[in-house]
Design a protein around this motif. Sequence first.
Motif, short mmCIF file in Angstrom:
data_model
loop_
_atom_site.label_atom_id
_atom_site.label_comp_id
_atom_site.label_asym_id
_atom_site.label_seq_id
_atom_site.Cartn_x
_atom_site.Cartn_y
_atom_site.Cartn_z
N ASN A 54 0.83 -1.21 0.00
CA ASN A 54 0.00 0.00 0.00
C ASN A 54 0.86 1.26 0.00
N CYS A 55 1.94 1.24 0.75
CA CYS A 55 2.83 2.39 0.81
C CYS A 55 3.51 2.60 -0.54
N ALA A 56 3.97 1.52 -1.16
CA ALA A 56 4.61 1.63 -2.47
C ALA A 56 3.64 2.22 -3.48
N ASP A 57 2.39 1.77 -3.46
CA ASP A 57 1.38 2.32 -4.38
C ASP A 57 1.14 3.80 -4.11
N MET A 58 1.06 4.18 -2.83
CA MET A 58 0.81 5.58 -2.49
C MET A 58 1.97 6.46 -2.93
N CYS A 59 3.19 6.01 -2.72
CA CYS A 59 4.36 6.78 -3.13
C CYS A 59 4.40 6.94 -4.65
N ASN A 60 4.06 5.88 -5.36
CA ASN A 60 4.02 5.95 -6.82
C ASN A 60 2.96 6.95 -7.28
N THR A 61 1.81 6.90 -6.68
CA THR A 61 0.73 7.84 -7.03
C THR A 61 1.14 9.27 -6.71
N MET A 62 1.82 9.47 -5.58
CA MET A 62 2.26 10.81 -5.19
C MET A 62 3.24 11.35 -6.22
N MET A 63 4.18 10.52 -6.66
CA MET A 63 5.15 10.96 -7.66
C MET A 63 4.45 11.34 -8.97
N ARG A 64 3.55 10.49 -9.42
CA ARG A 64 2.86 10.76 -10.68
C ARG A 64 2.06 12.05 -10.58
N ALA A 65 1.41 12.29 -9.47
CA ALA A 65 0.61 13.52 -9.30
C ALA A 65 1.51 14.76 -9.30
N MET A 66 2.66 14.66 -8.65
CA MET A 66 3.56 15.82 -8.61
C MET A 66 4.15 16.12 -9.98
#
Length: 130
Positions: A54-66
């Motif tokens: 879940n953390c890996a997915d959230m970090c990936n999503t955060m990067m893509r959004a930024m």
Amino acid sequence: MMMGAMSEDMMSMPGMSDLDMSVMQACLDACAACEQACTVCSTQMMSCAPACMNCADMCNTMMRAMLRMQGMTPAALVAMLDACIAMCQVCMDECMEHAAESDVCRMCAQSCQACMDACAAMRDAVLARG
């Protein structure tokens, strides 16, 4: 560096034009490192695998959004950063339970802490513009 590819147009959202790109780059780098550490940890330690995935997915999503800043308001970015911080906290807490026995969990927990710190700095920078 990922930020080198971003144009001024990409940073034209209200309240974001004067954001310190080094803070954003540090956040992107920390999210990438955390995503990688969590991915490795999820394959090594089954008891913390769900939190790590879940953390890996959230970090990936955060990067893509930024990286795709268009259409994002400062409030939405802050909410996403807060969610990333919360997910990293959950993962770090879970991995700390195994850190004494597992170098992988210790590395993952350290990456989560670094990501939380970078996301908090990014959040503070966004709120200072606000």
